[in-house]
Design a protein around this motif. Structure first.
Motif, PDB file in Angstrom:
ATOM      1  N   ALA A  96      11.461 -58.413 -16.518  1.00  0.00           N
ATOM      2  CA  ALA A  96      10.942 -57.116 -16.970  1.00  0.00           C
ATOM      3  C   ALA A  96      10.740 -57.103 -18.477  1.00  0.00           C
ATOM      4  N   ASP A  99       7.743 -58.690 -19.591  1.00  0.00           N
ATOM      5  CA  ASP A  99       6.566 -58.033 -19.006  1.00  0.00           C
ATOM      6  C   ASP A  99       5.861 -58.918 -17.982  1.00  0.00           C
ATOM      7  N   LEU A 117      15.056 -50.197 -13.679  1.00  0.00           N
ATOM      8  CA  LEU A 117      13.626 -50.331 -13.952  1.00  0.00           C
ATOM      9  C   LEU A 117      12.742 -49.271 -13.291  1.00  0.00           C
TER      10      LEU A 117
END
Length: 179
Positions: A96, A99, A117
């Motif tokens: 995460a 990205d 998230l």
């Protein structure tokens, strides 16, 4: 060539690991399986243990920079075990933070919730965990595949074709944009 890391442990839903992996590899995308277990892990299929899958690397050996996406198969046991493993949650968070694409099917969005998230994100999942995802801040919808930013989610084994195609399309798009 794109590379996808599949993170799983014993009790993964057989079709949710092998189905996407087969489709990815047919599309020329390399896959590797990472697990807290060594050697092999066993799937769950039709209310019993399924086939074994070879583990390529341990969670401690993952370099997020080597991969374009993280694939999280579901099944009830697999993500429930992984969400209690700090290393597994660390892998999800590393993808995460970089990205990278994170694709989660069935019960696997539990890992996205555990990693923090889901606030403000649109996702889908197996029906029994939708309240957990809502409590984690997600907007949960009932569709075969949902894309929101770097997240791709699906509901169940029947969604594997749409789930796989969404992941392949995103990988091809990112590859063409990088060229």
């Amino acid at each position: 060539m794109s590379r996808v890391l599949i993170m799983a442990t014993n009790g993964f839903e057989q079709s949710e690991l092998t189905g996407p992996r087969e489709r990815l590899e047919q599309a020329g995308i390399e896959t590797r399986v990472a697990s807290p277990e060594r050697g092999e892990i066993r799937g769950w299929q039709d209310k019993d243990w399924g086939e074994a899958v070879t583990v390529d690397l341990s969670l401690d050996k993952i370099d997020v920079g080597d991969y374009d996406a993280l694939l999280l198969p579901g099944g009830q046991m697999n993500p429930d075990i992984l969400r209690m493993d700090d290393r597994a949650i660390g892998v999800v968070n590393d993808f995460a933070e970089a990205d990278k694409i994170i694709a989660a099917i069935c019960h696997a969005p539990w890992l996205l919730a555990e990693a923090g998230l889901l606030e403000g994100r649109i996702v889908t999942s197996w029906p029994s965990i939708r309240t957990d995802l809502i409590n984690a801040g997600a907007d949960v919808v009932d569709r075969d595949v949902v894309e929101d930013g770097n997240l791709i989610t699906s509901r169940k084994p029947d969604d594997v074709p749409a789930f796989s195609e969404a992941l392949i399309a995103r990988l091809r798009l990112e590859q063409s944009e990088a060229a």
